[in-house]
Scaffold this active site. Structure first.
Site, PDB file in Angstrom:
ATOM      1  N   ASP A 360      32.397 -93.001 -22.649  1.00  0.00           N
ATOM      2  CA  ASP A 360      33.126 -93.974 -23.457  1.00  0.00           C
ATOM      3  C   ASP A 360      33.315 -93.459 -24.880  1.00  0.00           C
ATOM      4  OD1 ASP A 360      30.335 -94.168 -23.757  1.00  0.00           O
ATOM      5  OD2 ASP A 360      30.500 -96.126 -24.712  1.00  0.00           O
ATOM      6  N   GLU A 361      34.243 -94.060 -25.566  1.00  0.00           N
ATOM      7  CA  GLU A 361      34.418 -93.925 -27.009  1.00  0.00           C
ATOM      8  C   GLU A 361      34.555 -92.484 -27.490  1.00  0.00           C
ATOM      9  OE1 GLU A 361      32.284 -97.967 -28.456  1.00  0.00           O
ATOM     10  OE2 GLU A 361      30.996 -96.220 -28.297  1.00  0.00           O
ATOM     11  N   ILE A 362      35.543 -91.811 -26.964  1.00  0.00           N
ATOM     12  CA  ILE A 362      35.878 -90.489 -27.486  1.00  0.00           C
ATOM     13  C   ILE A 362      36.607 -90.666 -28.815  1.00  0.00           C
ATOM     14  CG2 ILE A 362      37.162 -88.357 -27.067  1.00  0.00           C
ATOM     15  CD1 ILE A 362      34.769 -88.789 -25.210  1.00  0.00           C
TER      16      ILE A 362
END
Length: 719
Positions: A360-362
């Site tokens: 998640d959350e690149i």
């Protein structure tokens, strides 16, 4: 004969004290089981003493035998004293034995395992607990432990329970990267989960801030990426936690977050009082998830040890969304050498068939800070292609180890960096949602994937907090019915992120809020008639929280103790004395409409008053037959009366208590709130066709209250 308005209200107030006393007596005859079983029958509240030689017999099974020994100690030593003591008759000989029968002793603790059980405690003879699996037997042992109380020990008898969860995945996620939690803290959490019939401990072990898991193939990751030698989880620690979970019927699901969140340990620079919460609106906690790897392998981590938000940079150009930067570099072959060693060791340590790989959350700025990635992008590559390279190089290896891969929703739904769905076969993939309320869950399910729901709007325990008033459900946001969710493969977890949590607040942050979710996922938030039961649940949750504290779980208080001593009085919407006077005045203004009604019975006709009516009450007899009224020519189950209006016949043969709350606005309109289930029962001579429960009715009605000479109260309205 007709009854005047003043006479009617005299009767109402005359019986108020009587109602309170009978209501209290009735409530005191109840015992509390949390979460509420699907079927719980105790028609004649009775109990017997528990023999000092009480024993539990069960089949020989490694984990069940351990649970039996644990529950036997608890049952014989707890001596729980309820806040509202059950008032029951002690009859029959002491209970000597609980016999457990299990159909399938070999069923593993995997998702979808049968957790059903049946518990019968007769008024004489041995109690019996039958279950399909040892895991269902453990759930039944917990229920049995909660029907024992007092000193000397008493146990409810004449009792039948059939129980089974609505959802197979009921979890708690704990982040042990941002702050370290000792093994005993984790074990206590798993024990509390078992008591609440939760069955998945999602262990978010690593993140950008630390890598506390000591792995045989890659010892430097913890040696250099943890907070220190005393803040690591050894293979022996993991084995202890996994085994403890099995003994309590709780799966341990590991998460090694990647390729984001990999920053080497950096000091968190957080202003005093700053609130760092994962929210779907601000996305404040987007950051690299693997920066903690950089101390051991700086060459495979991008933007490590860089300040998270460079001076003068726009938010879109940040390297992380809180202190702690670093992403694994998908273009470096060594990344996969190290990462596969990690996966192999984690799969060996954790028998759980699910492996959570994060994803998640690149943060684009972190990858863009690396020269090799800059070249890749300048040659026409995209950030999404970088993520696809990483997924394509790791996903097949995880699957080859007989694991189902769990990712956060971002891998498929992120606006900027995401993979093509063809890379994630639904049969091998589960997506965990946390953004955009139920909408992202609907998208995931519509795409054919199974989902774990951890909505940041409702299930993040580090953010938000309910107040102390009851009659207010914050765990009522499920997308679709229980049946629909079950068919769609929906799973549920609350999450405790640890930016501002550590062992000193662990219990209070999780409990009893996670208990509320536990009941919603086990037996739902509605009774058999379809009415919401969260007002009733508040009183029971108060009692359960008190018992958890006595068992060594530091659950925070949710209401003053006064509330549980006065059931139903501490709800969200109550009426002031001024509102009461306005209600009386509104009725007095309609006095000219009083008349004797049909020959069916004598009574009082009060009305009309404009009213909004919304699922106020259901009155039923002992056989479960509804009592009905007519509104606008249709038969409905629901009716309204102000709080503690008690229709009572002089002979005492029939009675019904309607409990609710109301408020009147300046136009003398009545707004009504959902009520707790009626505590008294009534019978009507006919069963007209009724509308389905759950409707919202808004109509002008006449309020009619009848007290009859025959002793059978009737409630009627007319157009």
């Amino acid at each position: 004969m007709a009854v005047s308005d003043k006479a009617l209200f005299s009767i109402v107030f005359l019986f108020t004290a009587f109602v309170s006393s009978i209501s209290a007596s009735e409530s005191q005859s109840q015992i509390n089981v949390w979460p509420k079983p699907r079927t719980f029958s105790w028609p004649s509240p009775q109990a017997s003493l528990l023999s000092p030689n009480f024993s539990i017999t069960s089949p020989n099974h490694q984990h069940l035998s351990s649970a039996v020994a644990r529950y036997l100690r608890l049952i014989l030593t707890e001596h729980h004293h309820p806040l509202v003591t059950p008032t029951v008759n002690i009859t029959g000989p002491p209970l000597e034995t609980l016999t457990i029968i299990v159909s399938d002793l070999a069923a593993p603790l995997h998702h979808g395992v049968d957790e059903s059980y049946t518990l019968i405690v007769p008024r004489g003879g041995a109690a019996n607990l039958t279950a399909a699996t040892v895991w269902g037997a453990m759930r039944g042992l917990e229920t049995f432990s909660q029907i024992v109380w007092g000193d000397p020990l008493r146990v409810a008898t004449g009792l039948f329970v059939w129980d089974s969860p609505l959802f197979g995945h009921r979890g708690v996620m704990l982040d042990t990267s941002r702050n370290y939690y000792g093994v005993e803290d984790i074990l206590r959490t798993i024990g509390a989960m078992s008591a609440n019939k939760l069955n998945v401990f999602h262990w978010h072990i690593t993140d950008s801030h630390s890598f506390p898991l000591l792995l045989p193939s890659e010892p430097d990751l913890a040696g250099k990426g943890s907070y220190g030698p005393q803040m690591q989880y050894s293979p022996e620690d993991v084995k202890k936690i996994v085994e403890f979970g099995l003994e309590h019927g709780v799966r341990v699901l590991p998460e090694i977050d990647s390729p984001g969140f990999v920053h080497a340990w950096v000091s968190l620079i957080i202003s005093y009082g700053e609130q760092i919460c994962k929210t779907s609106v601000s996305r404040q906690s987007e950051k690299g998830h693997t920066g903690s790897w950089a101390e051991a392998y700086p060459e495979i981590v991008t933007c490590a040890n860089m300040f998270w938000w460079p001076a003068e940079a726009e938010w879109a150009d940040r390297l992380a969304s809180e202190p702690g930067t670093g992403h694994l570099n998908p273009l470096n072959p060594k990344t996969y050498q190290v990462f596969k060693n990690v996966i192999h060791d984690v799969a060996a340590l954790f028998p759980e068939p699910f492996y959570h790989s994060g994803a998640d959350e690149i943060i684009p700025g972190c990858w863009k800070a690396d020269p090799t990635i800059q070249t890749f992008l300048s040659n026409g590559g995209t950030l999404s292609q970088l993520l696809e390279i990483f997924i394509n190089s790791t996903f097949p290896y995880i699957v080859s180890l007989n694991r189902t891969v769990v990712y956060w929703e971002d891998v498929l739904l992120d606006a900027n960096v995401k993979v093509d769905p063809s890379m994630l076969p639904p049969e091998n993939t589960i997506l965990q949602t946390w953004n955009n309320g139920p909408n992202n869950t609907k998208k995931v399910v519509a795409s054919g994937y199974r989902a774990i729901v951890s909505s940041s709007d409702f299930y993040y325990l580090d953010c938000g907090h309910g107040d102390f008033l009851g009659n207010d459900s914050q765990y009522d946001q499920k997308a679709g019915s229980n049946t629909e969710n079950g068919k769609a493969g929906i799973r549920w977890e609350v999450a405790l992120w640890s930016e501002q949590a550590d062992p000193t607040v662990l219990d209070a942050r999780i409990w009893p809020r996670a208990s509320a979710m536990a009941e919603a996922l086990w037996s739902g938030n509605q009774d058999k008639t379809g009415m919401k039961r969260y007002a009733d649940a508040m009183d029971r949750l108060n009692e359960w929280r008190y018992r958890m504290v006595a068992r060594g779980i530091g659950a925070e208080p949710i209401q003053p103790l006064w509330c549980i001593r006065n059931p139903g009085m501490f709800t969200r919407k109550r009426t002031s004395s001024g509102s009461t006077q306005r209600l009386l005045k509104a009725i007095e203004n309609q006095a000219d409409r009083f008349s004797t009604l049909s020959p069916m019975a004598d009574g009082v006709h009060i009305g009309p008053i404009t009213a909004d009516i919304q699922m106020v009450g259901l009155c039923s007899n002992l056989a479960g037959l509804p009592s009905y009224i007519y509104l606008a020519g249709e038969a409905h189950r629901l009716f309204f009366l102000f709080y503690s209006f008690f229709l009572y016949a002089s002979k005492g043969s029939w009675r019904c208590l309607f409990r609710g709350s109301y408020a009147i606005n300046g136009k003398d309109e009545i707004e009504l709130e959902p009520m707790q289930r009626p505590r008294f029962l009534a019978l009507v001579p006919k069963r007209p066709k009724v509308a389905s429960p759950g409707f919202e009715l808004k109509t002008k009605v006449f309020l009619v209250a009848l007290l009859t000479q025959s002793g059978l109260p009737r409630i009627r309205t007319q157009d």
